[in-house]
Scaffold this motif. Structure first.
Motif, short mmCIF file in Angstrom:
data_model
loop_
_atom_site.label_atom_id
_atom_site.label_comp_id
_atom_site.label_asym_id
_atom_site.label_seq_id
_atom_site.Cartn_x
_atom_site.Cartn_y
_atom_site.Cartn_z
N TYR A 74 -10.57 -20.56 -44.12
CA TYR A 74 -10.46 -21.22 -42.73
C TYR A 74 -9.59 -20.48 -41.67
N GLY A 75 -9.83 -20.49 -40.29
CA GLY A 75 -8.95 -20.27 -39.29
C GLY A 75 -7.92 -21.35 -39.35
N TYR A 76 -6.72 -20.89 -38.58
CA TYR A 76 -5.68 -21.98 -38.45
C TYR A 76 -5.27 -22.25 -37.08
N ILE A 77 -4.86 -23.47 -36.76
CA ILE A 77 -4.38 -23.63 -35.45
C ILE A 77 -3.23 -24.13 -35.48
N ARG A 78 -2.44 -23.55 -34.40
CA ARG A 78 -0.89 -24.02 -34.18
C ARG A 78 -0.82 -24.88 -33.04
N ALA A 79 -0.60 -26.07 -33.38
CA ALA A 79 -0.53 -27.28 -32.10
C ALA A 79 0.80 -27.11 -31.64
N GLY A 80 0.57 -27.22 -30.11
CA GLY A 80 1.79 -27.15 -29.10
C GLY A 80 2.22 -28.47 -28.79
N ALA A 81 2.71 -28.66 -27.55
CA ALA A 81 3.11 -30.07 -26.85
C ALA A 81 2.18 -30.92 -26.83
N PRO A 82 2.49 -32.51 -27.21
CA PRO A 82 1.48 -33.35 -27.14
C PRO A 82 0.94 -33.52 -25.45
N LEU A 83 -0.24 -33.93 -25.29
CA LEU A 83 -0.87 -34.22 -24.08
C LEU A 83 -0.36 -35.69 -23.63
N ASP A 84 0.00 -35.84 -22.40
CA ASP A 84 0.43 -37.09 -21.97
C ASP A 84 -0.75 -38.31 -22.36
N GLY A 85 -0.26 -39.50 -22.69
CA GLY A 85 -0.99 -40.61 -23.09
C GLY A 85 -2.11 -40.55 -24.17
N ALA A 106 -3.78 -36.09 -28.79
CA ALA A 106 -4.12 -34.80 -28.67
C ALA A 106 -2.90 -33.89 -28.30
N ALA A 107 -2.77 -32.65 -28.84
CA ALA A 107 -1.65 -31.67 -28.50
C ALA A 107 -2.69 -30.28 -27.75
N ARG A 108 -1.79 -29.85 -26.88
CA ARG A 108 -2.27 -28.45 -26.47
C ARG A 108 -2.20 -27.44 -27.73
N VAL A 109 -3.23 -26.46 -27.87
CA VAL A 109 -3.34 -25.41 -28.76
C VAL A 109 -2.42 -24.52 -28.22
N THR A 131 -7.53 -24.49 -21.41
CA THR A 131 -7.56 -25.90 -21.67
C THR A 131 -7.79 -26.42 -22.92
N ALA A 132 -7.41 -25.40 -23.97
CA ALA A 132 -7.75 -25.83 -25.50
C ALA A 132 -6.64 -26.85 -25.77
N ALA A 133 -7.18 -27.79 -26.48
CA ALA A 133 -6.26 -28.97 -27.19
C ALA A 133 -6.97 -29.07 -28.49
N VAL A 134 -6.14 -29.83 -29.27
CA VAL A 134 -6.66 -30.25 -30.63
C VAL A 134 -6.14 -31.60 -31.20
N VAL A 135 -6.97 -32.22 -31.77
CA VAL A 135 -6.63 -33.58 -32.30
C VAL A 135 -6.88 -33.25 -33.84
#
Length: 474
Positions: free
Chosen positions: A158-169, A172-175, A263-267
């Motif tokens: 699999y590919g991997y994702i490093r999550a960044g700062a959480p989005l407000d409210g 979800a976090a920014r990718v 605009t990429a985000a991750v849950v």
């Protein structure tokens, strides 16, 4: 919690799944096969996003070769999707951009679109739906949201994702970073650092995806939009324009858009996900006995452990198996250590180079009108069992190199031979000379079954000259 907006599921169902050979083949790929439940993977995916409180009617994107599979298997579970047909294989980028254009034109640019692969497994549907609702809030706020999976162990598949700062409210976090499939050492480091697996499933507003496509891949996006604008309807399918779609370069949506958009985000999700990309993954998501074995079909094991054995027909018996995968079909048997599952793709490549028919076709072949199955093949003869669904009609055709004998064993056949149309009942037969124009149909209410004996100097499936065909095949 606010009520999530309605979502259009878009199911990508055009892949081939070569790592699951010999069960998955070009003629019947893994999404249309029952592997982990009594439904096919495609059917389970459709049921997971069935129309209701959250979802609008689904859209399926597939190729012309699989269009009748897609419609028939959906009908079997009471679902009627819109089916978009790709005139050529161009990977997920053009397919999803075209689907986004279709969804935008039908429902509006703010409509959320859930892009799912048809061949993935989810074992916890309620957790999946909760994750979709969480992602919908972030998508509606202007994000392309990917579903990240909490790793169970380091994996190079699999590919991997490093999550960044959480989005407000929301959750979800920014990718911060997308990472391609790593080696094992890097994978272990990513897992230790809290990275997520990239499931390859996304949720986004249709208009946002097209806007990002126009910014990052303008030519690709223009081709996809034009293919929808010039699409034509035939037999209930919406066929994308061949010239426009064919002009698009083949590229995944990840490479085209996801890895470059801001605009990429991750849950993060823990809903029992697997892309079952190889036989060891099928073993992992299947119910195992007390010895870690999975046995499907006619299988008997003695003093064996941690093995996966699947038989489509003949009894497969094993003694002392440990960590093996055995997959048996009517015409091929694969035996390997389970930890070599990723090597099947290389094996299939070698078989393809040697022009082995078993790579692409099963002995039992599916057609829009029913099935045919090879019983016996030899020099200058080929014996098949043919089943025609009620109301099914084969093409009006002729053969240059073979004659055929038909013996009806069940039902009633309507036979066209030259300018004559007549019926052949059970225990009756007819002869079709080489070069004769003929057609077979089932006018009855039960399946028509017959034995076909072909004789001649060349018996290939390409010796068919179709004069008329209700299924618009060439």
């Amino acid at each position: 919690m606010n009520v999530a907006p309605k979502v259009v599921p878009v199911i990508l169902a055009g892949g081939t799944g070569t790592r699951l050979w010999p069960l998955s083949r070009q003629s019947l790929p893994k999404q249309f096969i029952s592997l982990v439940s009594h439904n096919t993977l495609y059917q389970d995916t459709l049921l997971r996003v069935a129309q209701g409180a959250l979802f609008l009617p689904p859209v399926v994107v597939t190729g012309a070769d699989f269009r009748f599979f897609a419609r028939r298997q959906a009908a079997e579970i009471g679902i009627t999707p819109t089916i978009l047909l790709e005139p050529a294989r161009r990977d997920s980028g053009p397919a999803l951009l075209a689907a986004a254009a279709y969804v935008r034109d039908l429902h509006g640019p703010d409509t959320l679109m859930l892009a799912l692969a048809a061949d993935h497994v989810v074992t916890d549907t309620p957790a999946f739906l909760a994750c979709v609702e969480q992602a919908a809030a972030a998508a509606a706020a202007g994000h392309v949201v990917t579903f990240g999976i909490t790793p169970s162990a380091p994996s190079t598949a699999y590919g991997y994702i490093r999550a960044g700062a959480p989005l407000d409210g929301g959750v979800a976090a920014r990718v911060e970073r997308f990472i391609e499939k790593p080696d094992l050492e890097a994978a272990a480091r990513y897992v230790a650092d809290g990275y997520l697996w990239n499931s390859g499933n996304f949720l986004f507003p249709a208009g946002l995806m097209l806007a990002e496509g126009a910014r990052l891949e303008p030519e690709l996006t223009a081709c996809a939009e034009a293919s929808v604008a010039k699409a034509r309807t035939d037999l209930g399918f919406l066929t994308l324009d061949a010239a426009a779609f064919g002009a698009a370069r083949a590229i995944s949506i990840d490479f085209a858009i996801l890895e470059h958009t801001d605009t990429a985000a991750v849950v993060a999700g823990a809903f029992g996900w697997s892309d079952i990309g190889a036989w060891d993954a099928v073993h992992a998501v299947s119910a195992q006995d007390e010895n870690g074995n999975v046995m499907q079909g006619a299988v008997a094991l003695h003093d064996s452990r941690n093995s996966y054995v699947h038989s489509d027909g003949k009894l497969v018996a094993g003694i002392g198996l440990d960590g093996l995968s055995v997959i048996a079909t009517d015409d091929a048997v694969l035996v390997m250590p389970s930890d070599r599952a990723q090597d099947v793709k290389g094996l299939v490549g070698a078989l393809t180079a040697s022009r082995r028919n078993e790579v692409n076709e099963h002995l039992k072949m599916h057609r829009p009108w029913g099935t045919y199955q090879t019983i016996c093949r030899g020099e200058r003869f080929h014996v098949k069992k043919i089943m025609v669904e009620p109301g099914g009609t084969l093409s009006l055709q002729k053969h240059h190199h073979r004659a055929e004998h038909w013996v009806v064993v069940r039902g009633t056949a309507e036979v066209t031979l030259g300018d004559k149309v007549f019926t052949v009942n059970e225990n009756e037969s007819t002869y079709l000379p080489c070069g004769s124009v003929h057609r077979l149909a089932n006018p009855g209410r039960i399946p028509l079954e017959l034995i076909e004996v072909q004789t001649g100097s060349y018996l290939g499936e390409d010796d068919i000259v179709r004069l008329e065909d209700v299924y618009s095949r060439q």
